[in-house]
Design an enzyme around this catalytic site. Structure first.
Site, mmCIF file in Angstrom:
data_model
loop_
_atom_site.group_PDB
_atom_site.id
_atom_site.type_symbol
_atom_site.label_atom_id
_atom_site.label_comp_id
_atom_site.label_asym_id
_atom_site.label_seq_id
_atom_site.Cartn_x
_atom_site.Cartn_y
_atom_site.Cartn_z
ATOM 1 N N ASP A 168 0.858 -1.187 0.000
ATOM 2 C CA ASP A 168 0.000 0.000 0.000
ATOM 3 C C ASP A 168 0.893 1.235 0.000
ATOM 4 O O ASP A 168 2.105 1.160 0.242
ATOM 5 C CB ASP A 168 -0.969 0.012 1.192
ATOM 6 C CG ASP A 168 -0.253 -0.162 2.525
ATOM 7 O OD1 ASP A 168 0.780 0.489 2.740
ATOM 8 O OD2 ASP A 168 -0.725 -0.965 3.345
ATOM 9 N N LYS A 191 -4.167 0.508 -3.805
ATOM 10 C CA LYS A 191 -5.468 -0.144 -3.646
ATOM 11 C C LYS A 191 -6.509 0.888 -3.220
ATOM 12 O O LYS A 191 -6.215 1.858 -2.521
ATOM 13 C CB LYS A 191 -5.379 -1.268 -2.608
ATOM 14 C CG LYS A 191 -5.050 -0.793 -1.204
ATOM 15 C CD LYS A 191 -4.910 -1.944 -0.236
ATOM 16 C CE LYS A 191 -4.634 -1.427 1.177
ATOM 17 N NZ LYS A 191 -4.344 -2.488 2.121
#
Length: 312
Positions: A168, A191
């Site tokens: 991430d 994401k």
């Protein structure tokens, strides 16, 4: 100095003691029939520099209370200095308000540790760097990067084929630090959720085609993000995907999820004792030890030497 182990990770505590060639201090951590915790320090610690080793992992509340009561017992036994050695700092993910009328529990736990009587804290890979500032006492936050780097170099002789992946955007700094040490390239999994209840949509920032991808993160809990990210990387024609995570919480069916995933391997450290996790087993999951790293930091603190130079 003296080393005292509470009950959350005695295996790691013994490995640290072996590295330092120092026996663990005698102490008893037990429960009464109503589950109250009782701690007794069974040897003289007056004037000693004592390190209490305890991860506040599952069951987090029991292990946290053991740590607090152990610190209090040492303070009342006239220990000269008490260092709380917390390889895994539970409640670390609650480091900020995520909405109205919500707590900052990582700060609350820090207050409790200070109030109990700790003089300093030694942790490993805090979820957020600002948690160090939650303590009003000296706090050393170690990084697992040297341990992970050593294992990766042992497993992958040709580093040029590797691509270090941050699962991430928030973990980019951690992943970049390892990529720089290895001399490898970096990619990022971006994401997002289009709306509540809809599966995550993942975009890969970077060219991973034909590369052996290694995801780096601090905590793996349910494993869902790792598994989804592995699928997204393979869709972009990555040669393989594995993961190196510092703290293997692995709850809520995570082991089965990892086992059924497209991940080649999940490597975690022993900051959390596998025997205390809710989920156990899994042939794809392997643990590496942080005992040498923690032991060296403890020795340097006891000798009033630099800890940060461990990572230079």
């Amino acid at each position: 100095m003296k080393l005292l182990s509470a009950s959350s990770n005695r295996t790691l505590a013994q490995a640290i003691a072996d590295h330092l060639d120092t026996p663990l201090a005698q102490g008893e951590f037990k429960r009464f029939k109503d589950n109250e915790i009782f701690v007794e320090i069974q040897e003289n610690v007056r004037g000693e520099d004592v390190f209490v080793i305890q991860s506040t992992s599952y069951p987090a509340n029991d292990h946290l209370m053991e740590l607090l009561i152990g610190i209090d017992a040492l303070r009342r036994a006239s220990a000269r200095r008490i260092t709380a050695v917390i390889p895994y700092y539970g409640y670390g993910r609650q480091d900020r308000k995520v909405g109205g009328r919500t707590p900052i529990t990582a700060k609350l736990v820090a207050n409790m540790i200070v109030t109990a009587g700790a003089d300093r804290v030694l942790t490993l890979e805090l979820h957020a760097g600002q948690i160090q500032g939650f303590f009003d006492i000296p706090t050393d936050n170690l990084f697992s990067t040297p341990v992970l780097e050593r294992d990766i170099r042992h497993k992958h002789k040709n580093v040029s084929d590797l691509m270090i992946i941050s699962p991430d955007v928030g973990g980019v700094v951690r992943a970049r630090a390892l990529a720089n040490r290895l001399g490898a390239d970096l990619a990022i999994v971006d994401k997002r959720r289009p709306k509540a209840g809809v599966s995550e949509v993942m975009n890969i920032i970077g060219d991973v085609e034909g590369r052996h991808c290694i995801m780096i993160d601090d905590i793996v809990d349910s494993g869902g993000t790792l598994c989804n990210a592995a699928d997204a990387l393979l869709e972009e024609k990555a040669a393989s995907v594995s993961a190196y995570i510092t703290h293997g919480v692995l709850s809520n069916g995570a082991v089965k999820r990892i086992q059924a995933s497209s991940l080649t391997e999940l490597v975690v450290t022993d900051s959390i004792d596998p025997d205390t996790r809710k989920d156990k087993g899994g042939t794809k999951i392997r643990a590496i030890s942080i005992a040498q790293l923690m032991g060296e930091a403890i020795k340097r603190i006891a000798n009033e030497e630099s800890v940060s130079s461990l990572f230079e």
